[in-house]
Design a protein around this motif. Sequence first.
Motif, PDB file in Angstrom:
ATOM      1  N   ALA A 143       0.900  -1.170   0.090  1.00 43.30           N
ATOM      2  CA  ALA A 143       0.049   0.021  -0.188  1.00 43.30           C
ATOM      3  C   ALA A 143       0.875   1.170  -0.141  1.00 43.30           C
ATOM      4  O   ALA A 143       1.895   1.255   0.726  1.00 43.30           O
ATOM      5  N   GLN A 144       0.627   1.967  -0.813  1.00 41.38           N
ATOM      6  CA  GLN A 144       1.176   3.498  -1.182  1.00 41.38           C
ATOM      7  C   GLN A 144       0.549   4.858  -0.240  1.00 41.38           C
ATOM      8  O   GLN A 144      -0.644   4.697  -0.341  1.00 41.38           O
ATOM      9  N   ILE A 145       1.328   5.579   0.014  1.00 47.20           N
ATOM     10  CA  ILE A 145       0.766   7.148   0.351  1.00 47.20           C
ATOM     11  C   ILE A 145       1.590   8.135  -0.051  1.00 47.20           C
ATOM     12  O   ILE A 145       2.952   7.911  -0.318  1.00 47.20           O
ATOM     13  N   SER A 146       0.942   9.286  -0.609  1.00 47.81           N
ATOM     14  CA  SER A 146       1.894  10.108  -1.180  1.00 47.81           C
ATOM     15  C   SER A 146       2.650  10.929  -0.264  1.00 47.81           C
ATOM     16  O   SER A 146       2.587  10.789   0.939  1.00 47.81           O
ATOM     17  N   TRP A 147       3.831  11.407  -0.731  1.00 47.31           N
ATOM     18  CA  TRP A 147       4.847  11.936   0.062  1.00 47.31           C
ATOM     19  C   TRP A 147       4.588  13.058   0.670  1.00 47.31           C
ATOM     20  O   TRP A 147       4.891  13.460   1.906  1.00 47.31           O
ATOM     21  N   VAL A 148       3.405  13.925  -0.054  1.00 44.44           N
ATOM     22  CA  VAL A 148       2.955  15.186   0.696  1.00 44.44           C
ATOM     23  C   VAL A 148       2.260  14.668   1.964  1.00 44.44           C
ATOM     24  O   VAL A 148       2.394  15.227   2.862  1.00 44.44           O
ATOM     25  N   THR A 149       1.700  13.901   1.840  1.00 43.16           N
ATOM     26  CA  THR A 149       0.738  13.361   3.252  1.00 43.16           C
ATOM     27  C   THR A 149       1.707  12.993   4.127  1.00 43.16           C
ATOM     28  O   THR A 149       1.406  13.335   5.276  1.00 43.16           O
TER      29      THR A 149
ATOM     30  N   TYR B 262       9.365  23.589  11.989  1.00 41.89           N
ATOM     31  CA  TYR B 262       8.462  22.673  11.732  1.00 41.89           C
ATOM     32  C   TYR B 262       7.532  23.466  10.853  1.00 41.89           C
ATOM     33  O   TYR B 262       6.770  22.884   9.659  1.00 41.89           O
ATOM     34  N   VAL B 263       7.205  24.701  10.990  1.00 40.40           N
ATOM     35  CA  VAL B 263       6.173  25.477  10.274  1.00 40.40           C
ATOM     36  C   VAL B 263       6.951  25.563   8.899  1.00 40.40           C
ATOM     37  O   VAL B 263       6.345  25.523   7.807  1.00 40.40           O
ATOM     38  N   LYS B 264       8.233  26.047   8.972  1.00 38.76           N
ATOM     39  CA  LYS B 264       8.943  26.099   7.523  1.00 38.76           C
ATOM     40  C   LYS B 264       8.949  24.714   6.697  1.00 38.76           C
ATOM     41  O   LYS B 264       8.660  24.869   5.557  1.00 38.76           O
ATOM     42  N   ARG B 265       9.133  23.652   7.498  1.00 37.42           N
ATOM     43  CA  ARG B 265       9.009  22.466   6.651  1.00 37.42           C
ATOM     44  C   ARG B 265       7.672  22.179   6.277  1.00 37.42           C
ATOM     45  O   ARG B 265       7.517  21.505   4.813  1.00 37.42           O
ATOM     46  N   LEU B 266       6.646  22.502   6.813  1.00 35.90           N
ATOM     47  CA  LEU B 266       5.014  22.263   6.442  1.00 35.90           C
ATOM     48  C   LEU B 266       5.258  23.100   5.126  1.00 35.90           C
ATOM     49  O   LEU B 266       4.354  22.726   4.020  1.00 35.90           O
ATOM     50  N   LEU B 267       5.454  24.299   5.212  1.00 34.37           N
ATOM     51  CA  LEU B 267       5.272  25.333   3.943  1.00 34.37           C
ATOM     52  C   LEU B 267       6.117  24.861   2.952  1.00 34.37           C
ATOM     53  O   LEU B 267       5.663  25.120   1.711  1.00 34.37           O
ATOM     54  N   GLU B 268       7.366  24.351   3.233  1.00 40.44           N
ATOM     55  CA  GLU B 268       8.257  24.012   2.361  1.00 40.44           C
ATOM     56  C   GLU B 268       7.307  22.795   1.248  1.00 40.44           C
ATOM     57  O   GLU B 268       7.558  22.430   0.292  1.00 40.44           O
ATOM     58  N   THR B 269       6.946  21.800   2.213  1.00 41.82           N
ATOM     59  CA  THR B 269       6.109  20.747   1.595  1.00 41.82           C
ATOM     60  C   THR B 269       5.078  21.166   0.723  1.00 41.82           C
ATOM     61  O   THR B 269       4.940  20.300  -0.495  1.00 41.82           O
ATOM     62  N   LEU B 270       4.305  22.187   1.024  1.00 38.25           N
ATOM     63  CA  LEU B 270       3.137  22.719   0.262  1.00 38.25           C
ATOM     64  C   LEU B 270       3.589  23.434  -0.729  1.00 38.25           C
ATOM     65  O   LEU B 270       2.916  23.127  -2.028  1.00 38.25           O
ATOM     66  N   PHE B 271       4.796  24.154  -0.909  1.00 39.16           N
ATOM     67  CA  PHE B 271       4.885  25.255  -1.893  1.00 39.16           C
ATOM     68  C   PHE B 271       5.942  25.091  -2.571  1.00 39.16           C
ATOM     69  O   PHE B 271       6.370  25.861  -3.597  1.00 39.16           O
ATOM     70  N   VAL B 272       7.170  24.279  -1.931  1.00 38.12           N
ATOM     71  CA  VAL B 272       8.474  24.503  -2.617  1.00 38.12           C
ATOM     72  C   VAL B 272       8.992  22.997  -3.265  1.00 38.12           C
ATOM     73  O   VAL B 272       9.492  23.090  -4.295  1.00 38.12           O
ATOM     74  N   HIS B 273       8.856  21.868  -2.303  1.00 39.96           N
ATOM     75  CA  HIS B 273       9.516  20.646  -2.892  1.00 39.96           C
ATOM     76  C   HIS B 273       8.621  20.095  -3.820  1.00 39.96           C
ATOM     77  O   HIS B 273       7.330  20.136  -4.109  1.00 39.96           O
TER      78      HIS B 273
ATOM     79  N   GLY C 208       6.006   9.987  -6.512  1.00 40.33           N
ATOM     80  CA  GLY C 208       4.726  10.552  -5.783  1.00 40.33           C
ATOM     81  C   GLY C 208       4.419   9.962  -4.404  1.00 40.33           C
ATOM     82  O   GLY C 208       3.701  10.477  -3.713  1.00 40.33           O
ATOM     83  N   THR C 209       4.784   8.642  -4.375  1.00 39.02           N
ATOM     84  CA  THR C 209       4.129   7.823  -3.425  1.00 39.02           C
ATOM     85  C   THR C 209       5.518   7.104  -2.554  1.00 39.02           C
ATOM     86  O   THR C 209       6.470   7.021  -3.023  1.00 39.02           O
ATOM     87  N   MET C 210       5.176   6.599  -1.230  1.00 38.69           N
ATOM     88  CA  MET C 210       6.113   5.962  -0.573  1.00 38.69           C
ATOM     89  C   MET C 210       5.317   4.763   0.256  1.00 38.69           C
ATOM     90  O   MET C 210       3.897   4.831   0.207  1.00 38.69           O
ATOM     91  N   PRO C 211       6.084   3.686   0.554  1.00 39.63           N
ATOM     92  CA  PRO C 211       5.178   2.635   1.188  1.00 39.63           C
ATOM     93  C   PRO C 211       4.348   3.125   2.530  1.00 39.63           C
ATOM     94  O   PRO C 211       4.964   3.816   3.217  1.00 39.63           O
ATOM     95  N   LEU C 212       2.989   2.857   2.765  1.00 41.94           N
ATOM     96  CA  LEU C 212       2.187   3.156   3.908  1.00 41.94           C
ATOM     97  C   LEU C 212       2.979   2.914   5.068  1.00 41.94           C
ATOM     98  O   LEU C 212       2.883   3.868   6.091  1.00 41.94           O
ATOM     99  N   ARG C 213       3.631   1.856   5.133  1.00 45.52           N
ATOM    100  CA  ARG C 213       4.249   1.290   6.520  1.00 45.52           C
ATOM    101  C   ARG C 213       5.198   2.335   6.891  1.00 45.52           C
ATOM    102  O   ARG C 213       5.573   2.501   8.012  1.00 45.52           O
ATOM    103  N   ASN C 214       5.762   3.138   5.963  1.00 42.83           N
ATOM    104  CA  ASN C 214       6.833   4.033   6.452  1.00 42.83           C
ATOM    105  C   ASN C 214       6.629   5.011   7.189  1.00 42.83           C
ATOM    106  O   ASN C 214       7.233   5.820   8.177  1.00 42.83           O
ATOM    107  N   ILE C 215       5.353   5.647   7.252  1.00 47.93           N
ATOM    108  CA  ILE C 215       4.897   6.771   7.966  1.00 47.93           C
ATOM    109  C   ILE C 215       4.585   6.495   9.485  1.00 47.93           C
ATOM    110  O   ILE C 215       4.842   7.271  10.183  1.00 47.93           O
TER     111      ILE C 215
END
Length: 308
Positions: free
Chosen positions: A83-89, A138-149, A154-161
């Motif tokens: 099972a996969q989940i998006s990197w952004v999530t 961590y706010v910086k990381r969240l904003l970078e995830t949404l607007f920079v990276h 597109g995905t990674m294994p769900l177990r990794n989360i």
Amino acid sequence: MKHYEVEILDAKTREKLCFLDKVEPHATIAEIKNLFTKSHPQWYPARQSLRLDPKGKSLKDEDVLQKLPVGTTATLYFRDLGAQISWVTVFLTEYTGPLFIYLLFYFRVPFIYGHKYDFTSSRHTVVHLACICHSFHYVKRLLETLFVHRFSHGTMPLRNIFKNCTYYWGFAAWMAYYINHPLYTPPTYGAQQVKLALAIFVICQLGNFSIHMALRDLRPAGSKTRKIPYPTKNPFTWLFLLVSCPNYTYEMGSWIGFAIMTQCLPVALFSLAGFIQMTIWAKGKHRSYLKEFRDYPPLRMPIIPFLL
């Protein structure tokens, strides 16, 4: 135009899973995955790893059938990636947790330190400064995830989360417990130590952001093109002259600054664990650059100039 026949076998059992007739020569692996999904809906494209050899490397989605070393009847081997989940999530979940967990300890919500300390405020300036720095990070990381990276996958294994969240959330709670503890004592060298550490933290955060922006500009939106990153007019990117992954170098510097500022053992251990992991990632990316680009700058090291 000669069409291809593609048979897809299970990489473990060699069982035939699918046979595709009259596949276009210029079909990509991504298109073949979509065709495979029609007969096996439970294996959506992101779960599929298609290989030329059962134990070989996964083919890239953009690989074209007629350019692969196969005949007009091609055999591909399938492995289920789970099972996969998006990197952004994943990133949003990883980074939102530490932000809120740390604040629970900072505001001393009930049942953490005892009732007499509920919702009290620390008398030490460094505690408030540490909360600002941690939250900013961590706010910086969240904003970078949404607007920079821009993610190549597109995905990674769900177990990794679950593994990643245990790491980030657990360390955040451990650090926050001690830094915000009513018995916490400020650093040995007082304000001078805090100011030096704050300067290191801020410089490295700016450097990290600058590298992320440079890497973002290197890859157009929707593209998987890989290029050699070079310094730009921004002085923070000049570290590219000496290391392949200066974003990790700056990230490490930020946590070293935070450790000096708080003089807290859990922060030092988190910094060490992060350094080990980032060094592994940096070495892998460095090897990839050397393999892919013949003209890759020879002076660069993976993460620490001249050393590592």
